[in-house]
Enzyme design. Structure first.
Site, PDB file in Angstrom:
ATOM      1  N   CYS A  17      37.198  48.965  40.905  1.00 39.43           N
ATOM      2  CA  CYS A  17      36.032  49.511  40.210  1.00 39.43           C
ATOM      3  C   CYS A  17      36.583  50.468  39.164  1.00 39.43           C
ATOM      4  O   CYS A  17      37.427  51.296  39.471  1.00 39.43           O
ATOM      5  CB  CYS A  17      35.111  50.256  41.177  1.00 39.43           C
ATOM      6  SG  CYS A  17      33.775  51.115  40.328  1.00 39.43           S
TER       7      CYS A  17
ATOM      8  N   GLU B  37      32.925  62.100  29.380  1.00 38.12           N
ATOM      9  CA  GLU B  37      34.357  62.075  29.084  1.00 38.12           C
ATOM     10  C   GLU B  37      35.139  63.311  29.532  1.00 38.12           C
ATOM     11  O   GLU B  37      36.266  63.183  30.024  1.00 38.12           O
ATOM     12  CB  GLU B  37      34.565  61.881  27.576  1.00 38.12           C
ATOM     13  CG  GLU B  37      34.081  60.532  27.095  1.00 38.12           C
ATOM     14  CD  GLU B  37      34.051  60.440  25.585  1.00 38.12           C
ATOM     15  OE1 GLU B  37      34.896  59.760  25.015  1.00 38.12           O
ATOM     16  OE2 GLU B  37      33.165  61.087  24.980  1.00 38.12           O
TER      17      GLU B  37
ATOM     18  N   ARG C 204      37.818  56.407  26.229  1.00 37.03           N
ATOM     19  CA  ARG C 204      37.228  57.565  26.922  1.00 37.03           C
ATOM     20  C   ARG C 204      38.077  58.842  26.737  1.00 37.03           C
ATOM     21  O   ARG C 204      39.226  58.877  27.149  1.00 37.03           O
ATOM     22  CB  ARG C 204      37.090  57.242  28.401  1.00 37.03           C
ATOM     23  CG  ARG C 204      36.050  58.075  29.118  1.00 37.03           C
ATOM     24  CD  ARG C 204      35.844  57.527  30.502  1.00 37.03           C
ATOM     25  NE  ARG C 204      34.681  58.121  31.127  1.00 37.03           N
ATOM     26  CZ  ARG C 204      34.190  57.740  32.309  1.00 37.03           C
ATOM     27  NH1 ARG C 204      34.753  56.772  32.973  1.00 37.03           N
ATOM     28  NH2 ARG C 204      33.127  58.320  32.812  1.00 37.03           N
TER      29      ARG C 204
ATOM     30  N   CYS D 180      28.463  50.629  35.969  1.00 45.12           N
ATOM     31  CA  CYS D 180      28.210  49.427  35.159  1.00 45.12           C
ATOM     32  C   CYS D 180      27.764  48.289  36.060  1.00 45.12           C
ATOM     33  O   CYS D 180      27.111  47.355  35.613  1.00 45.12           O
ATOM     34  CB  CYS D 180      29.438  49.052  34.349  1.00 45.12           C
ATOM     35  SG  CYS D 180      30.663  48.080  35.247  1.00 45.12           S
TER      36      CYS D 180
ATOM     37  N   CYS E 247      34.525  52.365  37.210  1.00 44.36           N
ATOM     38  CA  CYS E 247      33.529  53.363  36.812  1.00 44.36           C
ATOM     39  C   CYS E 247      33.361  54.499  37.813  1.00 44.36           C
ATOM     40  O   CYS E 247      33.315  55.662  37.431  1.00 44.36           O
ATOM     41  CB  CYS E 247      32.158  52.721  36.676  1.00 44.36           C
ATOM     42  SG  CYS E 247      32.044  51.403  35.490  1.00 44.36           S
TER      43      CYS E 247
ATOM     44  N   CYS F 253      31.397  45.310  39.210  1.00 43.93           N
ATOM     45  CA  CYS F 253      32.224  45.097  40.407  1.00 43.93           C
ATOM     46  C   CYS F 253      31.370  44.999  41.666  1.00 43.93           C
ATOM     47  O   CYS F 253      31.847  44.623  42.724  1.00 43.93           O
ATOM     48  CB  CYS F 253      33.201  46.266  40.580  1.00 43.93           C
ATOM     49  SG  CYS F 253      32.386  47.821  41.022  1.00 43.93           S
TER      50      CYS F 253
ATOM     51  N   ASN G  74      53.108  30.756  50.441  1.00 43.21           N
ATOM     52  CA  ASN G  74      53.876  31.952  50.100  1.00 43.21           C
ATOM     53  C   ASN G  74      55.374  31.649  50.118  1.00 43.21           C
ATOM     54  O   ASN G  74      56.108  31.963  49.174  1.00 43.21           O
ATOM     55  CB  ASN G  74      53.526  33.066  51.100  1.00 43.21           C
ATOM     56  CG  ASN G  74      54.151  34.395  50.720  1.00 43.21           C
ATOM     57  OD1 ASN G  74      55.362  34.492  50.628  1.00 43.21           O
ATOM     58  ND2 ASN G  74      53.318  35.412  50.495  1.00 43.21           N
TER      59      ASN G  74
HETATM   60  C1  LIG Z   1      46.255  38.970  43.930  1.00 45.37           C
HETATM   61  C2  LIG Z   1      47.377  38.512  44.801  1.00 45.37           C
HETATM   62  C3  LIG Z   1      48.180  39.448  45.411  1.00 45.37           C
HETATM   63  C4  LIG Z   1      49.240  39.029  46.224  1.00 45.37           C
HETATM   64  N1  LIG Z   1      50.027  39.964  46.814  1.00 45.37           N
HETATM   65  C5  LIG Z   1      51.066  39.559  47.586  1.00 45.37           C
HETATM   66  C6  LIG Z   1      51.944  40.490  48.198  1.00 45.37           C
HETATM   67  O1  LIG Z   1      51.779  41.705  48.069  1.00 45.37           O
HETATM   68  N2  LIG Z   1      52.963  40.019  48.950  1.00 45.37           N
HETATM   69  C7  LIG Z   1      53.170  38.686  49.144  1.00 45.37           C
HETATM   70  O2  LIG Z   1      54.086  38.308  49.850  1.00 45.37           O
HETATM   71  N3  LIG Z   1      52.347  37.795  48.577  1.00 45.37           N
HETATM   72  C8  LIG Z   1      51.330  38.188  47.801  1.00 45.37           C
HETATM   73  N4  LIG Z   1      50.527  37.261  47.210  1.00 45.37           N
HETATM   74  C9  LIG Z   1      50.885  35.857  47.320  1.00 45.37           C
HETATM   75  C10 LIG Z   1      50.096  35.106  48.337  1.00 45.37           C
HETATM   76  O3  LIG Z   1      50.523  35.465  49.620  1.00 45.37           O
HETATM   77  C11 LIG Z   1      50.351  33.643  48.039  1.00 45.37           C
HETATM   78  O4  LIG Z   1      49.684  33.351  46.843  1.00 45.37           O
HETATM   79  C12 LIG Z   1      49.852  32.736  49.089  1.00 45.37           C
HETATM   80  O5  LIG Z   1      50.436  32.973  50.306  1.00 45.37           O
HETATM   81  C13 LIG Z   1      50.069  31.297  48.690  1.00 45.37           C
HETATM   82  O6  LIG Z   1      49.407  30.487  49.629  1.00 45.37           O
HETATM   83  P1  LIG Z   1      48.352  29.417  49.184  1.00 45.37           P
HETATM   84  O7  LIG Z   1      47.932  28.715  50.398  1.00 45.37           O
HETATM   85  O8  LIG Z   1      47.280  29.999  48.391  1.00 45.37           O
HETATM   86  O9  LIG Z   1      49.277  28.498  48.288  1.00 45.37           O
HETATM   87  P2  LIG Z   1      48.883  27.601  47.063  1.00 45.37           P
HETATM   88  O10 LIG Z   1      48.487  28.462  45.929  1.00 45.37           O
HETATM   89  O11 LIG Z   1      47.953  26.552  47.457  1.00 45.37           O
HETATM   90  O12 LIG Z   1      50.290  26.973  46.758  1.00 45.37           O
HETATM   91  C14 LIG Z   1      51.309  27.724  46.176  1.00 45.37           C
HETATM   92  C15 LIG Z   1      52.419  26.771  45.736  1.00 45.37           C
HETATM   93  O13 LIG Z   1      53.053  26.220  46.872  1.00 45.37           O
HETATM   94  C16 LIG Z   1      52.887  24.812  46.919  1.00 45.37           C
HETATM   95  N5  LIG Z   1      52.627  24.513  48.318  1.00 45.37           N
HETATM   96  C17 LIG Z   1      51.676  25.071  49.081  1.00 45.37           C
HETATM   97  N6  LIG Z   1      51.842  24.670  50.343  1.00 45.37           N
HETATM   98  C18 LIG Z   1      52.904  23.854  50.379  1.00 45.37           C
HETATM   99  C19 LIG Z   1      53.584  23.157  51.415  1.00 45.37           C
HETATM  100  N7  LIG Z   1      53.191  23.216  52.666  1.00 45.37           N
HETATM  101  N8  LIG Z   1      54.655  22.441  51.072  1.00 45.37           N
HETATM  102  C20 LIG Z   1      55.070  22.377  49.818  1.00 45.37           C
HETATM  103  N9  LIG Z   1      54.476  23.015  48.790  1.00 45.37           N
HETATM  104  C21 LIG Z   1      53.406  23.751  49.076  1.00 45.37           C
HETATM  105  C22 LIG Z   1      51.754  24.487  45.974  1.00 45.37           C
HETATM  106  O14 LIG Z   1      51.906  23.226  45.397  1.00 45.37           O
HETATM  107  C23 LIG Z   1      51.901  25.585  44.938  1.00 45.37           C
HETATM  108  O15 LIG Z   1      52.882  25.240  44.007  1.00 45.37           O
HETATM  109  C24 LIG Z   1      49.468  37.648  46.410  1.00 45.37           C
HETATM  110  C25 LIG Z   1      48.635  36.706  45.804  1.00 45.37           C
HETATM  111  C26 LIG Z   1      47.611  37.125  44.990  1.00 45.37           C
HETATM  112  C27 LIG Z   1      46.744  36.102  44.324  1.00 45.37           C
HETATM  113  S1  FES Z   2      30.550  50.085  38.698  1.00 45.25           S
HETATM  114 FE1  FES Z   2      31.576  49.464  36.881  1.00 45.25          FE
HETATM  115  S2  FES Z   2      33.359  48.585  37.653  1.00 45.25           S
HETATM  116 FE2  FES Z   2      32.458  49.394  39.456  1.00 45.25          FE
END
Ligand SMILES: Cc1cc2nc3c(=O)[nH]c(=O)nc-3n(C[C@H](O)[C@H](O)[C@H](O)COP(=O)(O)OP(=O)(O)OC[C@H]3O[C@@H](n4cnc5c(N)ncnc54)[C@H](O)[C@@H]3O)c2cc1C
Ligand code: FES
Length: 1432
Positions: free
Chosen positions: A202, A1360, A1011, A155, A204, A158, A400
């Site tokens: 992906c 399918e 599917r 498709c 597909c 992705c 985090n």
């Molecule tokens: C798809 C996905 C998968 C993930 N998988 C994992 C995983 O397997 N394991 C894992 O541990 N983590 C996982 N994460 C989490 C990821 O590590 C955190 O989202 C990330 O570390 C947050 O950091 P950021 O800088 O983006 O924070 P932001 O999104 O900018 O902030 C997060 C929160 O913290 C606050 N904040 C940020 N910095 C500060 C600060 N210095 N002081 C006070 N408040 C603050 C913000 O206001 C907000 O509320 C995943 C995230 C996503 C989106």
């Molecule tokens: S080609 Fe369709 S999702 Fe990857």
């Protein structure tokens, strides 16, 4: 420094975006502009260049600033086909972000998920999208060309994100100072290349060809190992010169003018760090003082303010309202440094996870003691499994940890840093504090004025006294007598591909060797656990204290485990809580096992090195208790346990047929390059027309309730609502209809009564999609249950209340033979066994979307991502109360359908049309993933009771089935499901077969075709029964399978004329060939040997056959030749990724090519297939059932044939006059002579043209008894494709559907709450397969069976049927579990060891539960009891 609380003038701010619309961009010599002053946001639809600088164009600035939310907004305007899961969980929107450091004059490039990246945060950055790499006008990039040549798009939705993940990995690999690779290759290794796409979804392709594209750049690849492609015909011809060249450095990712601008404005930049952009309310202070000044100022205290770093947290915690102000903390130098000090490393809170990994692995760390290095490396390795590269590149450590502290986030970072005694420094309104991470996590959730400043990871060495860095008193011991053990663990649904763990842990221990006894004594133990449903990561203090000073024995370990069980108690309501708790024990056992002498001895007996026979990976051998062994890095051992790092290998065996050239050739998929370059237009890429509005659904969250009213909360977001469209807005002559099929209609809106959670109540309309989505969340729905019965939420409820849909007798499947007689003949009977099967969500990458544009004279044009334009048109017309000729539905391509864009797409198109009709403005909708998952029903859940009679040799004589199908609230196409179930079930000869089928009507979202609808369940039910019979008789399952395979005679009695001639029944040949070529019997022996040798890992191998009936449907086609000889083709079928356009093109080229003897006419290049337009080609029908490609091919074959017959005599007479003539001459002459150069045909299949498809697959798996994780070691699959119309396309369909089947059988948990509301509603909770979960070795053979007179050029369907073959994986898992249960069951309990129900999907918790949650304890108890008492 003084803080600029009211920043004026605004900071200069600019960014570039490379790739996108039509205008050029300076650094690639394609024109472009460079506006030097003034606020100008060059984010116009047509601009490639995005500049946010001071001055003029406030209009455009305003547009961006209204929506500072994500750079995704820009991409939407730049017509990218990016995914909009908006959670960072799919990777479809990955772009390359480049940052320039004027001090070092270096550019850093990294991938980011654009849906999470805030526009203002990329100030002074450059963005490269896939179109920036190459495109139609400038030529494609080698990545695009390789995606096309390796057949790695379907498709294509992705694909742009895949390309950018790969490009980012290549760019960074080539920057390393490693040895120069051979010419044509990158410095990347094949493992790194494959890993680059581990976070990209992906749905597909099944990933194998995409992995091949990635590996094709790697210096260590053997090109011959790569799969089917158009660069070389045979593996032996593989040569890097034949590949589009890898030309590193060709793409300028950071334009010179922007560098100059940054260099020249450095001073201004520095002084402007404390400034903000008032219109977008974006502040980037340069000190904490400034932050607090801002926070404390009046303007901020009353506003909705967000502190932000990488903003990836918004992918986890969806925002519930619009923010008024953002404070970006990344401009504060103190927060961004990574400092190595003598006692460890201190990371500023803004340091990203990727940067932390780099620092932890940096060579400078060599000065550290080996223990310290090892610990840092292990922390880095664990961090490398967090999220995905494009998240880690933005995600900060601080963000985090704050989420872990404040939101109870299941963090990995918190757990691993806790185990090593990390210290945090943070600031509150009242001052700065430095405490241990453990204390920080235990504090009450910090308020939104608390700012985390830094995290210090202490340096550990057995040679130093680390008491200074932790509160615990530690023993300092001479280096030679002690060592430090450190290990981290995580059990997650996918090892690498973006999945949060069920439980994670990290353990650290000092081990002292007693010189006299040689025993190892434990000291200073840190045991950290997290993500298991606790408030935050914790230290298991009681266990630590218990173990301290002890010499490990089985009984000591058992005592520790008993204490651990009292500690690791998930919160009430945590899913799989006992499984999670058992993982804690598992990991503790794994960590300490090598230290206990008797455990090692016991393990050594069991873990014989069987590398000589294992197919892929070895079980880690027994470990010694010598301290030098302990000090060796154990990463490789555990990583092998998880097994994500194995490089995929594959073989494809295809035969090309040249009889109908170019039909039969594996030509590239039509449009593959433009899919890769992001130029392919999906519905949501169509530029919004002037005054366009956006809609979002408000849906009910109750299963059965009166709707007494809907109000909206008083929030920022609700102020954005322009209109609310509901049932009351349907025109007088219209109807409340959202979907229609032959069996009945479905309403568009619930009016006064909602009948299921997820039902559409109305549409909120606003000026942007984000506003509409956010505003829809503000709805307060007032429900009442007065006088209502309780809802029917399960099959059991439906049975109890006789809530059934009628099943038309004409389509009720036919019973076979005499059940009573069959049962009488049986030696044994199993009576009333039960199977339950859940649902599956489509997970097309492009969610449901439509764009409706009002037209003159009460007409409307609707662009819909639908598999069924014809009925979509009908539904819209009926809803609006206009004739169908007022409604034009256009579909160019669909970003994945799998049945979910057939009927379920209609309500979205109808709602858009209604809103547009009512408001007299264009309206578009793009469902966010959550809404899509909640509103769209998915696969039919089922409950099956069966009674089966069989002989003592396994021959089945009779089967009766009570089949209950959960159809949801409306009938949809559910009456078609029973016959599909029974047809697939009939792949075995059951003797007599009878059934009783009920279609249950429940208060759940309507289930629709997905599917292989019904067939996948039918085929699975058959396997479950066969396995049950085998287990009952203590026979091996294969013999029972073989015993009950059809002969041609029995096949005919079950399938009638669909079975065709005897020669067409290829299944026995397939099974024999497959089992012999895949060395099935030999491998069966190896599996048994492996299982005898290993306690904690078991393997299983299994094969399954399939029979799948398909029925082609009537389809129109039109072929028109234009004056210049180019050809335009229209077909009823929609291109949904299945390669329909490619096959249709081949077919037209073949037929028109018959005018010439010369096959090199190259007609393919002259053909273009255009979008489906419901007013241009009527009776288009729907694209489903695996046969639309062949039906469309048949239609154009007829149409092209008409043209050939019209042109043939003209050509002959022209040749008589002029000698040989060209295609152009023929056409120009035909035009002059008024030959009709347009021909249409409506192909109607002959009666009974349905036919059977055959295939078989063998899968071998390895199950980790300790975690329940399954690794698919190898799959061999053979599928009879007749004479394939395009073997590359069919291969793609086969592999892709097989992997989608793996999702159904192993990964995809479709979970509803007690109201029937879907709660597995995003990438966070619903896990489709990723590249690390597909078979490590995947061999596919397309069998070319003979000539079939009645089928289109002897071809067969492929879309399918192969999905059913994924049940081979499930069956293999069952075999492995059986081996595990046999190992751990008592001798007198053999029956329960072999007879059990393995649920679908067989997720890690399901598998582990069947293997035994307490196997470790049982094992230790046995050992301990032989030693004496158990410690506690
Ligand atoms: C798809 C996905 C998968 C993930 N998988 C994992 C995983 O397997 N394991 C894992 O541990 N983590 C996982 N994460 C989490 C990821 O590590 C955190 O989202 C990330 O570390 C947050 O950091 P950021 O800088 O983006 O924070 P932001 O999104 O900018 O902030 C997060 C929160 O913290 C606050 N904040 C940020 N910095 C500060 C600060 N210095 N002081 C006070 N408040 C603050 C913000 O206001 C907000 O509320 C995943 C995230 C996503 C989106
Ligand atoms: S080609 Fe369709 S999702 Fe990857």
């Amino acid at each position: 420094m003084a803080a600029a609380v009211e920043p004026t003038p605004p900071a200069p701010c600019c960014a570039t975006i490379k790739g996108g619309g039509d205008a050029g961009f300076p650094c690639r010599g394609r024109g472009g502009r460079c506006v030097k002053d003034g606020w100008e946001v060059g984010v116009r639809c047509e601009q490639r260049e995005v500049r946010v600088s001071q001055g003029r164009s406030f209009h455009h600035l305003a547009r961006v600033l209204e929506n500072p939310h994500s750079i995704h907004w820009i991409q939407a305007r730049l017509r990218r086909g990016f995914g909009k899961n908006l959670k960072g969980g799919c990777g479809a929107c990955v772009v390359l972000l480049s940052k320039y450091d004027p001090v070092s004059d270096q550019v850093k490039e990294f991938s980011v998920s654009s849906c999470l990246t805030l526009l203002c945060s990329i100030n002074f950055c450059s963005v490269t999208t896939t179109e920036g790499l190459g495109n139609t006008k400038d030529g494609y990039h080698s990545i695009h060309q390789r995606f096309s040549g390796f057949h790695a798009t379907q498709c294509g939705f992705c694909t742009p994100g895949m390309c950018m993940s790969l490009f980012s990995a290549l760019t960074n690999a080539d920057k390393t100072d490693g040895p120069e690779p051979p010419i044509g290759f990158s410095k990347i290794t094949k493992f790194e290349a494959q890993k680059a796409i581990s976070g990209n979804l992906c749905r597909c392709t099944g990933y194998r060809p995409i992995a091949d594209v990635c590996k094709s750049f790697a210096a260590d690849v053997d090109l011959e190992d790569l799969g089917l492609n158009t660069f070389w015909k045979k593996p032996e011809d593989a040569n890097v010169d034949k590949l589009p060249p890898h030309d590193q450095g060709k793409i300028c990712t950071f334009p010179e003018f922007l560098k100059s601008e940054i260099n020249s404005s450095m001073g201004a930049l520095e002084s402007s760090q404390d400034s903000g952009l008032p219109e977008c309310q974006w502040y980037r202070p340069s000190s904490l003082e400034q932050v607090y000044k801002l926070l404390n100022s009046n303007e901020f205290t009353e506003r909705h303010v967000k502190l932000v770093m990488g903003n990836t947290g918004s992918g986890i915690y969806k925002e519930n309202d619009l923010y008024e102000k953002y404070i970006d903390l990344t401009g504060i130098p103190e927060l961004s440094v990574a400092k190595r000090v003598s006692k460890g490393i201190t990371f500023g809170a803004a340091v990203t996870i990727s940067r932390a990994i780099e620092v932890l692995k940096e060579k400078d760390n060599t000065v550290l003691h080996s223990d310290g290095k090892l610990i840092f490396c292990k922390i880095a390795d664990h961090m490398d499994k967090v999220a995905s590269p494009f998240i880690r590149n933005m995600a900060s450590l601080g963000g985090n940890l704050i989420m872990a502290q404040r939101n109870q986030f299941a963090s990995d970072i918190a757990t691993i840093l806790l185990a090593v005694g990390s210290i945090v420094c943070f600031q509150t309104a009242s001052g700065r504090l430095i405490i241990s991470l453990e204390e920080f996590l235990k504090l009450p959730p910090c308020d939104d004025r608390t700012i985390l400043i830094s995290i210090h990871i202490p340096y550990w060495s057995s040679a130093i006294d680390s008491s200074s860095v932790t509160s615990k008193v530690m023993v300092s011991v001479p280096e030679n007598d002690s060592s430090i053990l450190f290990e981290t663990y995580r059990a997650a649904p996918r090892p690498l591909g973006n999945a949060v763990s069920y439980l994670n842990s990290a353990f650290l221990a000092h081990v002292i060797s007693d010189k006299i006894s040689g025993n190892l004594i434990l000291q200073n133990i840190h045991l950290a656990f997290g993500a298991y449903g606790s408030e935050h990561a914790i230290r298991a203090r009681k266990v630590e204290e218990f173990l301290t000073g002890k010499i490990l024995t089985a009984s000591i370990l058992l005592g520790a485990i008993h204490l651990l069980k009292e500690t690791i108690i998930p919160k009430v309501g945590t899913r799989h809580s006992s499984y999670r708790a058992s993982l804690a024990i598992t990991f503790l056992f794994n960590f300490f096992q090598p230290l206990a002498k008797e455990l090692v001895v016991a393990e050594k007996i069991n873990n014989v090195d069987i590398s000589s026979v294992a197919t892929l990976t070895d079980y880690p051998n027994g470990k010694t208790n010598r301290s030098e062994d302990i000090m060796q890095p154990r990463t490789s051992k555990f990583e092998q346990l998880c097994n994500p790092n194995v490089i995929l290998s594959s073989k494809q065996s295809v035969e090309f047929s040249t009889d109908y050239h170019p039909v039969g050739m594996p030509i590239n998929k039509v449009g593959a390059e433009i899919q890769a370059s992001g130029e392919a237009i999906y519905v949501d890429d169509i530029p919004s027309p002037k005054d366009c509005l956006y809609g979002a659904f408000v849906y009910s969250t109750r299963p059965l309730a009166h709707i007494e009213g809907i109000t909206f909360k008083s929030t920022q977001a609700s102020q954005k609502i322009i209109a609310y469209i509901g049932a009351g807005d349907i025109p007088k002559r219209g109807e409340n209809i959202g979907c229609r099929f032959v069996f009945g209609d479905e309403p568009l809106f619930a009016d006064s009564l909602t009948e299921y959670a997820g039902q559409c109540l109305g549409v909120v309309v606003a000026e942007t999609q984000r506003y509409a989505n956010m505003a829809a969340k503000q709805a307060n729905i007032h429900y009442s249950n007065e006088d209502l019965e309780p809802p029917i939420l399960s099959i059991e409820d439906a049975i109890a209340r006789s809530s059934f849909f009628d099943l038309p007798p004409a389509i009720y499947p036919k019973q076979i033979g005499d059940l009573t007689k069959g049962m009488d003949e049986a030696d044994y009977k199993i009576l009333s066994a039960e199977i339950k099967l859940g649902s599956q969500y489509y997970f097309y990458m492009e969610t449901q979307t439509a764009l409706a544009i009002p037209d003159e004279d009460n007409c409307i044009v609707v662009y819909s991502s639908t598999q069924f334009p014809e009925h979509t048109q009908g539904v819209i017309a009926k809803c609006l109360g206009v004739p169908e000729n007022n409604v034009r539905v256009i579909t160019r391509r669909v970003g994945g359908g799998f049945g979910g864009k057939a009927l379920p797409s209609m309500p979205i198109a109808a709602a858009c049309a209604l809103a547009a009709f009512t408001l007299h403005r264009p309206v578009r909708m793009y469902l966010d993933r959550k809404t899509d998952m909640i509103m769209i029903g998915g696969r039919h859940p089922m409950k099956i009771n069966y009674s089966v009679g069989f002989k003592s040799d396994g021959k089945i004589t009779a089967l009766h089935i009570d089949l209950f199908i959960n159809a949801g609230i409306t009938i949809d196409l559910s009456p078609l499901i029973p016959s599909a179930v029974i047809t697939a079930l009939e792949k075995y000869n059951w003797g007599a077969l009878s059934f009783n089928i009920k279609l249950c009507k429940t208060n759940l979202a309507t289930k629709s075709a997905m599917r292989a609808p019904g067939d996948v369940q039918g085929s699975y039910i058959a396997e479950a029964i066969i396995e049950h019979v085998a287990a009952f008789l203590s026979m091996d399952t294969d013999s029972v399978r073989k015993q009950n395979l059809h002969t041609y005679e029995s096949l005919r009695s079950f399938y009638g004329p669909s079975s065709g001639d005897a020669s067409e029944y290829t299944l026995p040949v397939i099974v024999n060939e497959l089992t012999s070529t895949a060395s099935y019997l030999q491998r069966l022996g190896m599996v048994q040997y492996f299982n005898n040798c290993n306690k904690w890992k078991k393997r299983g191998i299994s094969w399954v056959p399939i029979i799948y009936r398909v029925a082609p449907r009537p389809t129109p086609g039109k072929v028109s030749i234009l004056n210049d000889g180019s050809v335009v083709i229209e077909v009823g079928g929609v291109e949904i990724g299945q390669g329909l356009w490619t096959k249709v093109k081949q077919m037209v080229a073949f037929v028109l090519g018959q005018l010439w003897d010369d096959v090199n006419l190259n007609l393919l290049d002259r053909l273009r297939i255009i979008q489906v337009d419901s007013l241009s080609l009527i009776q288009a029908g729907f694209t489903a059932g695996s046969t639309t490609s062949e039906s469309s091919c048949e239609a154009v074959r007829l149409a092209s044939g008409i043209l050939v017959s019209r042109l043939k005599s003209l050509k002959q007479s022209l040749e008589e006059q002029m000698g040989s003539i060209s295609w152009e001459t023929l056409i120009s002459q035909a035009t002059m002579q008024a030959v009709n150069l347009s021909a249409s045909a409506y192909w109607v299949p002959e009666n009974k043209l349905d036919y059977l498809n055959y295939g078989a697959a063998i899968s071998e798996v390895e199950v980790d008894i300790l975690t329940g994780a399954t690794t698919i070691l190898r799959t061999d699959l053979t599928y009879d494709c007749g004479q394939s119309l395009n073997p590359a396309v069919d291969l793609g369909q086969i592999e892709g559907s097989f992997v989608q089947g793996i999702g159904f059988f192993l990964y995809e948990e479709h979970v509803e709450n007690s109201d029937g509301l879907v709660v597995s509603d995003g990438t966070w909770t619903y896990k489709i397969p990723t590249v690390d979960t597909i078979p490590k070795q995947f061999n596919v053979k397309l069998m070319k069976s003979g000539h079939h007179e009645k089928r289109l050029l002897s071809s067969k369907a492929s879309g399918e049927p192969p999905l059913l073959l994924a049940s081979s994986v499930h069956c293999a898992v069952r075999e492995a579990i059986r081996a595990a249960r046999a190992e751990f069951s008592s001798n007198d309990d053999n029956h329960s060891a072999s007879t059990f129900q393995l649920d679908v999907p067989a997720t890690m918790p399901v598998v582990k539960e069947l293997c035994g949650l307490n196997t470790v304890e049982k094992y230790l108890e046995t050992l301990a009891s032989s030693q004496g008492k158990v410690e506690a």
